[in-house]
Design a protein around this motif. Structure first.
Motif, PDB file in Angstrom:
ATOM      1  N   THR A 242       0.843  -1.189   0.000  1.00 62.92           N
ATOM      2  CA  THR A 242       0.000   0.000   0.000  1.00 62.92           C
ATOM      3  C   THR A 242       0.890   1.255   0.000  1.00 62.92           C
ATOM      4  OG1 THR A 242      -1.566  -1.247   1.304  1.00 62.92           O
ATOM      5  CG2 THR A 242      -1.879   1.128   1.260  1.00 62.92           C
ATOM      6  N   ASN A 243       0.514   2.235  -0.805  1.00 62.37           N
ATOM      7  CA  ASN A 243       1.247   3.506  -0.928  1.00 62.37           C
ATOM      8  C   ASN A 243       2.583   3.431  -1.676  1.00 62.37           C
ATOM      9  OD1 ASN A 243      -0.631   5.233   0.236  1.00 62.37           O
ATOM     10  ND2 ASN A 243       0.029   4.693   2.304  1.00 62.37           N
ATOM     11  N   ASP A 244       2.921   2.237  -2.196  1.00 70.02           N
ATOM     12  CA  ASP A 244       4.130   2.132  -3.022  1.00 70.02           C
ATOM     13  C   ASP A 244       3.982   2.917  -4.320  1.00 70.02           C
ATOM     14  OD1 ASP A 244       5.480   0.443  -1.335  1.00 70.02           O
ATOM     15  OD2 ASP A 244       5.575  -1.248  -2.714  1.00 70.02           O
ATOM     16  N   PHE A 245       5.113   3.406  -4.827  1.00 67.73           N
ATOM     17  CA  PHE A 245       5.177   3.931  -6.201  1.00 67.73           C
ATOM     18  C   PHE A 245       6.323   3.218  -6.905  1.00 67.73           C
ATOM     19  CE2 PHE A 245       6.712   6.531  -9.640  1.00 67.73           C
ATOM     20  CZ  PHE A 245       5.560   7.029 -10.226  1.00 67.73           C
ATOM     21  N   HIS A 246       6.029   2.571  -8.031  1.00 67.24           N
ATOM     22  CA  HIS A 246       7.078   1.852  -8.754  1.00 67.24           C
ATOM     23  C   HIS A 246       7.228   2.296 -10.211  1.00 67.24           C
ATOM     24  CE1 HIS A 246       7.809  -0.743  -5.358  1.00 67.24           C
ATOM     25  NE2 HIS A 246       6.530  -1.053  -5.285  1.00 67.24           N
ATOM     26  N   GLY A 247       6.395   3.225 -10.657  1.00 67.06           N
ATOM     27  CA  GLY A 247       6.525   3.694 -12.034  1.00 67.06           C
ATOM     28  C   GLY A 247       5.190   3.723 -12.734  1.00 67.06           C
ATOM     29  N   ARG A 248       5.202   4.194 -13.988  1.00 69.66           N
ATOM     30  CA  ARG A 248       3.949   4.493 -14.664  1.00 69.66           C
ATOM     31  C   ARG A 248       3.675   3.669 -15.913  1.00 69.66           C
ATOM     32  NH1 ARG A 248       1.348   9.288 -13.771  1.00 69.66           N
ATOM     33  NH2 ARG A 248       2.090  10.608 -12.076  1.00 69.66           N
ATOM     34  N   THR A 249       4.624   2.844 -16.354  1.00 72.28           N
ATOM     35  CA  THR A 249       4.281   1.884 -17.407  1.00 72.28           C
ATOM     36  C   THR A 249       3.339   0.857 -16.782  1.00 72.28           C
ATOM     37  OG1 THR A 249       6.345   0.756 -16.846  1.00 72.28           O
ATOM     38  CG2 THR A 249       6.364   2.193 -18.777  1.00 72.28           C
TER      39      THR A 249
ATOM     40  N   ASN B 218      -1.328   6.962  -5.341  1.00 72.21           N
ATOM     41  CA  ASN B 218      -2.230   8.068  -5.659  1.00 72.21           C
ATOM     42  C   ASN B 218      -3.206   7.586  -6.731  1.00 72.21           C
ATOM     43  OD1 ASN B 218      -3.452  10.452  -6.573  1.00 72.21           O
ATOM     44  ND2 ASN B 218      -1.564  11.645  -6.434  1.00 72.21           N
ATOM     45  N   PRO B 219      -4.510   7.653  -6.462  1.00 76.30           N
ATOM     46  CA  PRO B 219      -5.494   7.105  -7.424  1.00 76.30           C
ATOM     47  C   PRO B 219      -5.372   7.701  -8.824  1.00 76.30           C
ATOM     48  CG  PRO B 219      -6.563   7.683  -5.343  1.00 76.30           C
ATOM     49  CD  PRO B 219      -5.142   8.179  -5.252  1.00 76.30           C
ATOM     50  N   VAL B 220      -4.957   8.982  -8.934  1.00 73.11           N
ATOM     51  CA  VAL B 220      -4.906   9.609 -10.256  1.00 73.11           C
ATOM     52  C   VAL B 220      -3.872   8.926 -11.151  1.00 73.11           C
ATOM     53  CG1 VAL B 220      -3.165  11.445  -9.838  1.00 73.11           C
ATOM     54  CG2 VAL B 220      -5.019  11.845 -11.460  1.00 73.11           C
TER      55      VAL B 220
ATOM     56  N   VAL C  31      12.151   3.053   1.608  1.00 68.96           N
ATOM     57  CA  VAL C  31      11.555   4.343   1.973  1.00 68.96           C
ATOM     58  C   VAL C  31      10.587   4.687   0.844  1.00 68.96           C
ATOM     59  CG1 VAL C  31      11.971   6.751   2.585  1.00 68.96           C
ATOM     60  CG2 VAL C  31      13.752   5.051   3.033  1.00 68.96           C
ATOM     61  N   GLN C  32       9.310   4.710   1.141  1.00 65.86           N
ATOM     62  CA  GLN C  32       8.330   4.994   0.085  1.00 65.86           C
ATOM     63  C   GLN C  32       8.504   6.417  -0.424  1.00 65.86           C
ATOM     64  OE1 GLN C  32       4.576   3.906   2.021  1.00 65.86           O
ATOM     65  NE2 GLN C  32       4.559   2.027   0.789  1.00 65.86           N
ATOM     66  N   GLY C  33       8.620   6.581  -1.752  1.00 61.13           N
ATOM     67  CA  GLY C  33       8.903   7.885  -2.331  1.00 61.13           C
ATOM     68  C   GLY C  33       7.658   8.740  -2.492  1.00 61.13           C
ATOM     69  N   GLU C  34       6.985   8.621  -3.642  1.00 64.64           N
ATOM     70  CA  GLU C  34       5.747   9.361  -3.887  1.00 64.64           C
ATOM     71  C   GLU C  34       4.749   9.188  -2.745  1.00 64.64           C
ATOM     72  OE1 GLU C  34       4.461  11.300  -6.554  1.00 64.64           O
ATOM     73  OE2 GLU C  34       6.613  11.433  -6.901  1.00 64.64           O
ATOM     74  N   GLY C  35       4.755   7.986  -2.167  1.00 64.07           N
ATOM     75  CA  GLY C  35       3.776   7.651  -1.123  1.00 64.07           C
ATOM     76  C   GLY C  35       3.934   8.450   0.155  1.00 64.07           C
TER      77      GLY C  35
ATOM     78  N   GLY D 101       3.201  12.253  -0.805  1.00 63.00           N
ATOM     79  CA  GLY D 101       2.105  11.795   0.044  1.00 63.00           C
ATOM     80  C   GLY D 101       1.016  12.842   0.133  1.00 63.00           C
ATOM     81  N   PRO D 102       0.051  12.675   1.031  1.00 64.94           N
ATOM     82  CA  PRO D 102      -1.100  13.594   1.066  1.00 64.94           C
ATOM     83  C   PRO D 102      -0.747  15.014   1.503  1.00 64.94           C
ATOM     84  CG  PRO D 102      -1.259  11.906   2.799  1.00 64.94           C
ATOM     85  CD  PRO D 102      -0.119  11.510   1.915  1.00 64.94           C
TER      86      PRO D 102
END
Lengths: 416, 416
Positions: free
Chosen positions: B132-139, B149-151, B193-197, B363-364
């Motif tokens: 949960t809350n991970d960011f790994h990329g956009r492909t 992030n839902p968007v 360390v979660q980045g975007e999250g 994050g938020p």
């Protein structure tokens, strides 16, 4: 050889590289390796090098960046001038409906984002459609729609997808799928000339009919122009040979960066729906891409691509009179022919390499002829002579490779 | 302003950019925009610029390429020396089990390929796991495992995936999933360390327990080090804070190219199972990546990252005594804090920008503090002073933005 050994040991992607290492020496269609051997390049870095080696105009552009760092900015968040410049230049060579672009890092990412903007718009969609033998890239999204070689996909998860035959049956199958619910279809993506799949040129009827069915069902039609675009076929974009305009397209390779191009209205309105850290931020790559378009315009290279493309086909058809070269095909300088078997094809590419000519395979037994756009008739003659001699040698009954080359190559088929 | 307008018109990705355009002027942590304004950069091109602006060592490297073209080779098929050089340098800073790497074009592609080699090896696998809350990329592959992030995900197709909570419950849930069939699990991927999250630091217990469960079930454990790697946390890789070694990892951003790193045995034996046209072929990017590692070593920058990171946290904790700055967290120079609301956070980032300090959200309601590794105590003091003043202003009841800045920014949250 030391570098080749290092690569073999440390590179996670296994041993498909050609057994030489590029040096900085080269001019036009020729380059030298680190051992001083000269090669004639009819592979153009898999169509990524349209202007050849040490082009003065490109060198001039790169020189402007010699006293500056960093090279890579987070280009969607933090703007660089080169980003805007390339957008303007790129959109000057697209049909006016395709009036916005999103710059990213690779052909695969260009395709992924073309698909993503369609999925985003088509809120009821559950799958996308591509053709048998298509190649669209190797990230899992793009790979889901790739069907050119089982080794590219074996074991990998995919997103929902369906296939059309790459033939005049395509519109018939697509029509059936739309009857089952056009809203479920996110997009149809196609290559006008299939790249990895074998340089198969689409029929005009297929493309026009598919385009029509897409239009009447509001299904976005994507042209994948990663390999065929930027003038490779003698027009800026391969779809221009077919009298259609897609709703979205992908570009990369000869453009020097990746790009998803579409009408502004097709892109998501929500901020952050698409993005990329390095996209639109590598100042040298962006400047080289921009300069590449300008040089192709100024030197009227599309016309050279058309003329030399016709000459390549003429010469290959002469060679094919001997019966071994078959199915000469292609548009502009995106040309290929088949040999009788995969083994003869692979052998022939290695044999040509030993004689100083770089070629790439495609499809089950095809050979690509994709020289830089600046190629001359004399260089084509030189290449054809090597091809003829190599074919002759490889078709001899007792042929087998020997020497240092076998240490580093088991097969020269490109798997890119 | 003209360039900003052009971008707004032609860029497919909508208007999240910061309202300035980089010029070539700059030094250390400072850069100038095209209008001559000076900024202190505590965003480091989303952690892609560890050595700041116009670093003499990096400029020296780039200068070597000023009289050469092309810049981009098809690096998996056609070798360049820089490819081997970076592999050697990169694998000198990884644990010895991680002894092979595959170089590609972006962080997303680094993650995709880490996942792909695991899927390929795990022939019975049907899904992969992230937090949960991970960011790994956009492909689409990397995006399937992204939950920050839902968007980022709305409307996009995904491949099969499951989530673990980012807490000490993670091992418990993972244990349950393995009991339902460990063979079905292709991999577990995590950010230390979660980045975007939101720059959430994992607990040691969670990481060690998850690593143990993966080991005992032969499930490959992937660390996503795209943002946290290359020294950002004060060690080369964030996982080194946790006393574990993953089976595979992804790197990019500060490395200047993408890389999937693993034991050679984890990579597919089949030729062509993974590849990429430009991967391992952009000679300037490869050389800059290689030189970056050398400079971090030679100048002992990991030690500066540790020291200045502690100082940043100390100063922020002093500021937080006033009660608005909350939850100061992070490792090394990968630090963040929260503000009371998203609106105050967004306002504060814009306000700081007007005062000459570049910050990024996460994050938020978090704010990242990610200066270049070369940052000094004086620059940290300058930044903290601006942050304090900006917070004070933005927390005032009647605060609202005015002026040119509002034309080009609706929100400064990074969406990269």
């Amino acid at each position: 050889v030391k570098i080749l050994r290092t690569m073999k040991r440390l590179n996670g992607a296994r041993g498909v590289s050609y057994p030489y290492v590029h040096s900085k020496e080269g001019s036009g269609c020729y380059f030298k390796d680190l051992d001083g051997n000269t090669f004639l390049d009819f592979a153009s870095q898999v169509c990524s090098n349209p202007l050849g080696y040490n082009h003065p105009g490109i060198k001039e552009t790169i020189k402007q960046y010699m006293n500056r760092s960093p090279v890579k900015f987070a280009g969607q968040d933090f703007l660089v001038k080169e980003h805007g410049d390339l957008l303007e230049e790129l959109l000057s060579i697209t049909p006016k409906q395709l009036n916005a672009a999103f710059l990213i890092n690779s052909g695969a990412e260009a395709v992924e984002n073309a698909m993503k903007i369609c999925m985003h718009k088509r809120t009821s969609s559950t799958f996308g459609i591509s053709c048998t033998n298509d190649f669209h890239g190797r990230t899992l999204g793009a790979l889901s729609y790739t069907h050119s070689n089982p080794v590219h996909k074996k074991g990998f998860f995919t997103v929902p997808n369906k296939q059309l035959p790459f033939s005049d049956q395509a519109p018939v199958v697509l029509e059936q799928l739309t009857r089952q619910g056009a809203k479920k279809i996110a997009f149809v993506i196609m290559e006008m000339v299939q790249g990895e799949g074998g340089y198969n040129v689409a029929s005009k009827k297929m493309i026009r009919d598919v385009r029509k069915i897409c239009s009447s069902n509001s299904i976005p039609f994507i042209c994948d122009e990663v390999q065929s675009g930027m003038g490779r076929t003698g027009k800026w974009w391969a779809f221009q040979h077919f009298g259609i305009v897609p709703d979205a397209m992908s570009s990369a390779k000869a453009l020097n960066v990746g790009a998803t191009i579409a009408n502004k209205k097709l892109f998501p309105v929500e901020e952050g729906a698409i993005s990329s850290t390095w996209g639109g931020g590598n100042i040298i790559d962006l400047a080289v891409g921009c300069q590449t378009i300008k040089i192709i315009k100024k030197k009227r290279l599309l016309s050279n691509v058309q003329q030399q493309g016709m000459y390549v086909k003429k010469r290959l058809n002469e060679v094919s009179a001997h019966g071994v070269v078959r199915n000469v095909r292609g548009l502009g300088l995106m040309v290929a022919f088949d040999l009788p078997t995969k083994k003869i094809r692979d052998d022939m590419i290695l044999e040509s390499l030993q004689r100083g000519l770089v070629l790439l395979g495609c499809g089950p037994k095809g050979v690509r002829i994709v020289p830089p756009f600046i190629v001359s008739r004399r260089e084509i003659d030189e290449a054809i002579n090597i091809i003829e001699a190599s074919i002759k040698r490889c078709c001899a009954k007792d042929f087998s490779h020997t020497g240092a080359i076998c240490q580093f190559t088991s097969c020269t088929t490109s798997t890119t």
